[in-house]
Enzyme design. Structure first.
Site, PDB file in Angstrom:
ATOM      1  N   HIS A 301      48.445  50.528  38.286  1.00 37.50           N
ATOM      2  CA  HIS A 301      47.792  51.777  37.927  1.00 37.50           C
ATOM      3  C   HIS A 301      46.355  51.834  38.445  1.00 37.50           C
ATOM      4  CE1 HIS A 301      46.187  55.056  35.644  1.00 37.50           C
ATOM      5  NE2 HIS A 301      47.288  55.231  34.967  1.00 37.50           N
ATOM      6  N   CYS A 302      45.823  50.714  38.931  1.00 38.62           N
ATOM      7  CA  CYS A 302      44.369  50.679  39.180  1.00 38.62           C
ATOM      8  C   CYS A 302      43.981  50.655  40.655  1.00 38.62           C
ATOM      9  CB  CYS A 302      43.776  49.459  38.477  1.00 38.62           C
ATOM     10  SG  CYS A 302      44.000  49.528  36.702  1.00 38.62           S
ATOM     11  N   ILE A 303      44.280  49.536  41.325  1.00 43.58           N
ATOM     12  CA  ILE A 303      43.695  49.318  42.661  1.00 43.58           C
ATOM     13  C   ILE A 303      44.121  50.387  43.684  1.00 43.58           C
ATOM     14  CG2 ILE A 303      43.215  47.564  44.438  1.00 43.58           C
ATOM     15  CD1 ILE A 303      42.324  46.622  41.723  1.00 43.58           C
ATOM     16  N   ILE A 305      44.591  53.437  43.114  1.00 39.10           N
ATOM     17  CA  ILE A 305      44.195  54.771  42.644  1.00 39.10           C
ATOM     18  C   ILE A 305      42.687  54.903  42.460  1.00 39.10           C
ATOM     19  CG2 ILE A 305      44.363  56.360  40.661  1.00 39.10           C
ATOM     20  CD1 ILE A 305      47.202  55.196  40.247  1.00 39.10           C
ATOM     21  N   ASP A 306      42.122  53.982  41.689  1.00 42.69           N
ATOM     22  CA  ASP A 306      40.724  54.135  41.245  1.00 42.69           C
ATOM     23  C   ASP A 306      39.729  54.365  42.388  1.00 42.69           C
ATOM     24  OD1 ASP A 306      41.956  53.623  38.895  1.00 42.69           O
ATOM     25  OD2 ASP A 306      41.149  51.606  38.644  1.00 42.69           O
TER      26      ASP A 306
END
Ligand SMILES: NC(=O)c1ccc[n+]([C@@H]2O[C@H](COP(=O)([O-])OP(=O)(O)OC[C@H]3O[C@@H](n4cnc5c(N)ncnc54)[C@H](O)[C@@H]3O)[C@@H](O)[C@H]2O)c1
Length: 468
Positions: A301-303, A305-306
């Site tokens: 969910h992070c790398i 997207i963020d």
């Protein structure tokens, strides 16, 4: 009940909030009970603070009420224990908010189809809070987002309640409640990034220092007091924007370095150099080098997207974030590289991808976790199918692949036996789960394409293994 309106003075309000934390009469809410929110809610409830979990998903709320877990690494007994002790409750009804002293928001922050920030979950949550907001309540956003979300977007929605929370700079090193004088903030608002690393057994959540930044001094100190109840160390920064940017820096740092090592891997493959051996050697340097590892692409969910939250925000300042864009380009080309490498390996054996049976091992986005969000394995399967391959998969965590927003493969896990392995033209290791017996796999497979160096320790069957 939250602190009453009469104590409008920030110093007094803060003292009473700390008192309620100390005597454990404070009630804490966590909105969004996913991978971030549920462990956090459990940390508060295990400290003996009455904790209410709020989620729009009735299935999650029902599970928690029945003492059941829906996240692999969180044992049901832990939840049941807290529910039985009445420290933890769950609800879909946001009127519960009125009874809370503090409320932490952990809802999703994805990208939309144009790779732009989708802040609809954060906005909807802020709207729900705004209706029930009470004086002196503390609201903390934990969802990863661009700098300015807390003191622009969230603040403006919360102030529709008629309550005010002025944005006032403070010095993180010297801020103290004595310096507030007559300063008034009807409610308190802060940002504190989540640093969860799913599957990491080395650090427990509470051991990872918690960065906290407030919209004003009282908000910062209240949020720090809140997290001090469960984290071993808090790091106060001078604004919510600094806290938001800190989280993005951490993830961009990972994204860019993974892209760098993925690019070097491509070069090493051409030069006949083992990039994994190079990394092992480089990391013996005791300073100035942090190892990152190549792989089949980014997931989670992070790398993936963020970093693009910052790219989007940077456009407002007319500054292109070229490193981020380039890293995104390289990392997102990796699944294609895996498929090309598989086709090439088959070609060398006078076979072709078209109509070949290919087995993908490991669907989760990283080893030993039950999360397949944005997993590169999904893109690998899609690309293999586009090239005409007949794809099956195995993953210990997923008996079947449910319908996702982008993918609907309709596949169920195959059984990993010697006979089954031998039926496939190639076995592609996408995620290197610890549960796999790589010697067994290499022994029975006809060809192994290894994207993670999972077969590094094997002495036999090297001729069947292709690194990519
Ligand atoms: N998963 C991680 O490892 C991780 C690590 C660091 C930061 N984050 C960030 O934390 C945030 C949450 O991530 P996650 O992995 O826990 O997401 P998740 O999808 O696992 O959980 C989010 C939860 O929020 C609920 N929700 C959605 N809209 C809601 C609403 N309006 N009101 C109440 N509940 C609502 C969903 O039903 C879901 O249960 C994201 O911003 C993410 O980038 C995640």
């Amino acid at each position: 009940m939250p602190l009453d309106k009469e104590s409008a003075n920030a110093e007094e309000a803060l003292a009473r909030f700390k008192q309620r934390l100390d005597d454990k009469s404070a009630r804490i809410g966590v909105i969004g009970l996913g991978y971030v929110g549920l462990p956090l809610a459990l940390l508060f409830s295990r400290r003996g603070l009455a904790t209410v979990g709020l989620d729009v998903d009735p299935a999650k709320v029902d599970s928690l009420r029945r003492g059941q877990s829906y996240i692999h690494h969180i044992p049901a007994e832990l939840i049941r224990d807290q529910v039985d002790k009445k420290h933890l409750s769950a609800a879909t009804d946001f009127s519960e908010l009125e009874s809370l002293d503090a409320c932490i928001v952990c809802v999703p922050t994805p990208l939309n189809q144009y790779r732009e920030p989708d802040l609809s979950y954060v906005s909807q949550t802020a709207e729900s809070i705004s209706v029930h907001l009470r004086p002196h309540q503390l609201i903390v956003l934990e969802s990863t987002t661009y700098p300015g979300t807390t003191d622009e977007l969230v603040l403006s929605i919360l102030e529709r309640s008629g309550l005010r929370c002025p944005v006032v700079p403070y010095d993180a090193a010297t801020v103290s409640s004595e310096s507030f004088g007559d300063f008034k903030s009807d409610f308190l608002l802060a940002f504190s990034p989540e640093r969860e690393d799913p599957g990491n057994k080395q650090f427990q959540t509470q051991q990872v220092p918690k960065v906290v930044g407030g919209v004003n001094g009282p908000s910062a100190l209240a949020a720090q007091a809140l997290y001090t109840t469960i984290f071993e160390r808090t790091v106060l920064v001078s604004s919510s924007r600094v806290a938001e940017m800190t989280k993005l820096l951490e993830n961009i740092y990972r994204c860019v370095n993974i892209a760098l090592i993925n690019e070097l891997k491509l070069l090493c493959l051409r030069m006949g150099i083992d990039v994994w051996e190079v990394i092992e050697a480089a990391k013996t340097k005791p300073f100035g080098f942090t190892p990152f590892y190549p792989g089949p692409g980014l997931g989670g969910h992070c790398i993936p997207i963020d970093p693009f939250y910052l790219t989007w925000k940077a456009r407002e300042y007319e500054l292109p974030t070229r490193f981020i864009e380039l890293a995104g380009e390289i990392n997102s080309s990796m699944p294609g590289h895996v498929v090309e490498a598989t086709a090439e390996a088959l070609n060398r054996r006078k076979q072709c991808l078209q109509d070949s049976k290919i087995l993908v091992l490991g669907i989760a986005y990283k080893k030993d976790i039950d999360d397949l969000r944005k997993s590169p394995a999904l893109r690998v399967i899609e690309l293999l199918q586009e090239r005409g391959a007949r794809v099956d998969y195995h993953d210990p965590f997923f008996p079947s692949l449910h319908k996702m927003r982008r993918y609907d493969f309709g596949l169920s896990r195959i059984e990993l036996t010697a006979d089954v392995l031998a039926q496939y033209a190639a076995v592609v290791i996408v995620t290197d789960h610890s549960a796999y017996d790589y010697d067994f796999i290499a022994r029975h497979a006809r060809l192994v394409v290894d994207t993670r160096n999972a077969t590094a320790g094997l002495r036999q069957h090297r001729d069947k293994i292709v690194h990519c």
